[in-house]
Design an enzyme around this catalytic site. Structure first.
Site, PDB file in Angstrom:
ATOM      1  N   LYS A 229      10.904 -14.333  -5.655  1.00 43.20           N
ATOM      2  CA  LYS A 229      10.424 -13.202  -6.454  1.00 43.20           C
ATOM      3  C   LYS A 229      10.757 -13.446  -7.905  1.00 43.20           C
ATOM      4  O   LYS A 229      11.736 -14.134  -8.219  1.00 43.20           O
ATOM      5  CB  LYS A 229      11.104 -11.907  -6.001  1.00 43.20           C
ATOM      6  CG  LYS A 229      10.331 -10.671  -6.341  1.00 43.20           C
ATOM      7  CD  LYS A 229       9.220 -10.478  -5.335  1.00 43.20           C
ATOM      8  CE  LYS A 229       8.440  -9.215  -5.522  1.00 43.20           C
ATOM      9  NZ  LYS A 229       7.647  -8.904  -4.334  1.00 43.20           N
TER      10      LYS A 229
ATOM     11  N   GLY B 100       2.440   7.247  -4.892  1.00 41.64           N
ATOM     12  CA  GLY B 100       1.952   6.184  -5.770  1.00 41.64           C
ATOM     13  C   GLY B 100       0.432   6.178  -5.781  1.00 41.64           C
ATOM     14  O   GLY B 100      -0.224   6.654  -4.830  1.00 41.64           O
TER      15      GLY B 100
ATOM     16  N   GLY C   9      -1.127   3.235  -7.383  1.00 41.11           N
ATOM     17  CA  GLY C   9      -1.434   1.891  -7.893  1.00 41.11           C
ATOM     18  C   GLY C   9      -2.349   1.176  -6.918  1.00 41.11           C
ATOM     19  O   GLY C   9      -2.980   1.791  -6.053  1.00 41.11           O
ATOM     20  N   ASN C  10      -2.386  -0.144  -7.055  1.00 40.83           N
ATOM     21  CA  ASN C  10      -3.305  -0.941  -6.246  1.00 40.83           C
ATOM     22  C   ASN C  10      -3.115  -0.716  -4.744  1.00 40.83           C
ATOM     23  O   ASN C  10      -4.085  -0.500  -4.007  1.00 40.83           O
ATOM     24  CB  ASN C  10      -3.107  -2.417  -6.614  1.00 40.83           C
ATOM     25  CG  ASN C  10      -3.948  -3.315  -5.758  1.00 40.83           C
ATOM     26  OD1 ASN C  10      -3.495  -3.816  -4.741  1.00 40.83           O
ATOM     27  ND2 ASN C  10      -5.200  -3.485  -6.122  1.00 40.83           N
TER      28      ASN C  10
END
Ligand code: GLU
Length: 428
Positions: free
Chosen positions: A107, A219, A221-222
């Protein structure tokens, strides 16, 4: 918001230790897997648009590469910490193992707030990040991808820098690229769709019909947007979504009893998935405090924002109607909250299984990029569905067989696979 001090790395290690005990892992394997193999921490100096210079802090942490090259996203976030990246790199190792793709776990991150950076400044950050890591990354070493607040454009800048520095084309170096520039059809949808494939199977195992199911999502988002998209196309209804408000510096939830209108909400949302509160209120949504998403009378909860969202405090708000939690985000549930969820017998599909659709499609993208031959969207989506559904069932079968929660079963499968690879290589 919880006041308990939260350290995702400690949480990832706690989860690992518990399963290592159950698996009876030997000392050396534990020592190898409970910390990352390699960490890179570095400065990225940038010339800002106003002519001044600013230095940003970047990271790449490679947890394990026994099953293949490192794999995992790069986050741009003002609250990024080394421990968060460490935890996320560990979860990537389990994620690639549980869906059985030949990749390891890594990451990356940069402490920055893209809201306050121009596109040129962001491009400079992407190029600087690659420059600092050139000896440690590559298609057969470690393959980055998008994550929180990074996009296909960021991936293309990173690829371009990598190709400049190495003097050759290497589209398999990075995934999540724009379609037409080495990206795969279906990659944008993949994480959100993957979450819903697991929800679909979980609902059917519990004898519930998708057409009658309701959900609340944290959320926008994507991941959240495509999860809502597929949930709706299967006939389910999302009643509530929450999203971050950058101006107010807090989240709000948006409720509509007939279900949210995805297309309409998208038209009032910026590129970071922040819904405009005034426009939503005008369009008839009830605007509630951010934590209200968890307090809805729904069948399914989908945390698809950040870590540490279902914790000791917020878990109390979960209603008796909730039967399934599918973790679209990485690390959204803390161990004390997890204990409450286990007691309530809610069927929780853990993060590194539920949100593995993204990295699975990244793997498909890398294969296509390396072959320089691209598949149709249908081909990608159907392969994704098969891979996710198979992974879901291997975990749920173990959970049923041993009468353990899905999280434990997923960990047991993933850790056993990685431990086996380390053993076969003669590392431990
Ligand atoms: N950032 C995504 C994740 O956390 C995708 C990683 C990837 O595609 O490599 O799974």
């Amino acid at each position: 918001m919880s006041t308990e001090s939260f350290n995702p790395y400690r949480m990832a290690q706690e989860q690992f230790d518990a399963v290592a005990n159950q698996l009876g892992l030997d000392e050396a394997t534990r020592d190898l897997l409970r910390v990352p193999d390699r960490e890179m921490h570095f400065n990225i100096p940038i010339r800002m648009d106003d002519g001044s210079y600013k230095v940003f802090r970047g990271f790449r942490i490679q947890h394990n590469t026994a099953r293949g090259p490192g794999k995992g996203g790069v986050r741009f976030h003002p609250q990024e910490t080394v421990d968060t990246v460490r935890a996320l790199s560990m979860w990537m190792t389990w994620k690639t193992a549980v869906v059985d793709i030949p990749l390891g776990g890594a990451k990356g991150g940069v402490i920055c707030d893209p809201h306050n950076l121009s596109p040129r400044e962001q491009e400079a950050l992407c190029r600087g990040w690659v420059r600092q890591l050139i000896d440690a990354i590559g298609p057969d070493r470690d393959v980055p991808a998008p994550d929180v607040m990074t996009s296909s454009q960021h991936m293309l800048w990173m690829l371009d820098e990598y190709e400049h520095l190495t003097g050759r084309k290497a589209p398999g170096f990075i995934t999540g690229k724009p379609v037409g520039m080495g990206g795969s059809l279906g990659r944008t949808e993949a994480t959100g769709y993957g979450v819903i494939y697991t929800v679909r199977e979980a609902l059917s195992e519990l004898g519930l019909r998708m057409e009658e199911a309701t959900a609340s999502v944290q959320g926008f988002g994507n991941v959240a947007q495509y999860a809502i998209d597929l949930f709706h196309s299967y006939g389910g209804k999302v009643l509530c979504v929450s999203s971050w408000d950058q101006t107010a510096q807090e989240a709000f939830a948006f409720f509509r009893k007939d279900g949210v209108d995805l297309k309409q909400l998208r038209s009032m949302t910026n590129s970071y998935g922040e819904i405009n509160r005034d426009k939503a209120a005008e369009a008839g949504y009830t605007v509630l405090p951010g934590d209200a998403w968890i307090e809805q009378e729904v069948d399914v909860l989908i945390p698809a924002a950040m870590e540490n969202q279902i914790n000791r405090d917020t878990v109390k708000g979960i209603k008796g109607s909730v039967k399934i939690i599918a973790e679209g985000a990485n690390g959204p549930t803390t161990p004390p909250a997890d204990a409450v969820i286990r007691e309530k017998k809610i069927w929780l599909v853990p993060d590194f299984l539920a949100n593995a659709g993204g990295v699975t499609c990244s793997y498909f993208e890398q294969v296509q990029s390396n072959m320089n031959y691209f598949w149709t969207r249908d081909e990608v989506i159907s392969k994704l569905d098969t891979q996710m559904t198979d992974a879901y069932f291997s975990v749920s079968q173990m959970a049923h067989r041993r009468n353990i929660p899905m999280r434990d079963a997923a960990y047991m499968i993933a850790i056993a696979r990685v431990a086996e690879a380390c053993k076969m290589r003669g590392w431990v």
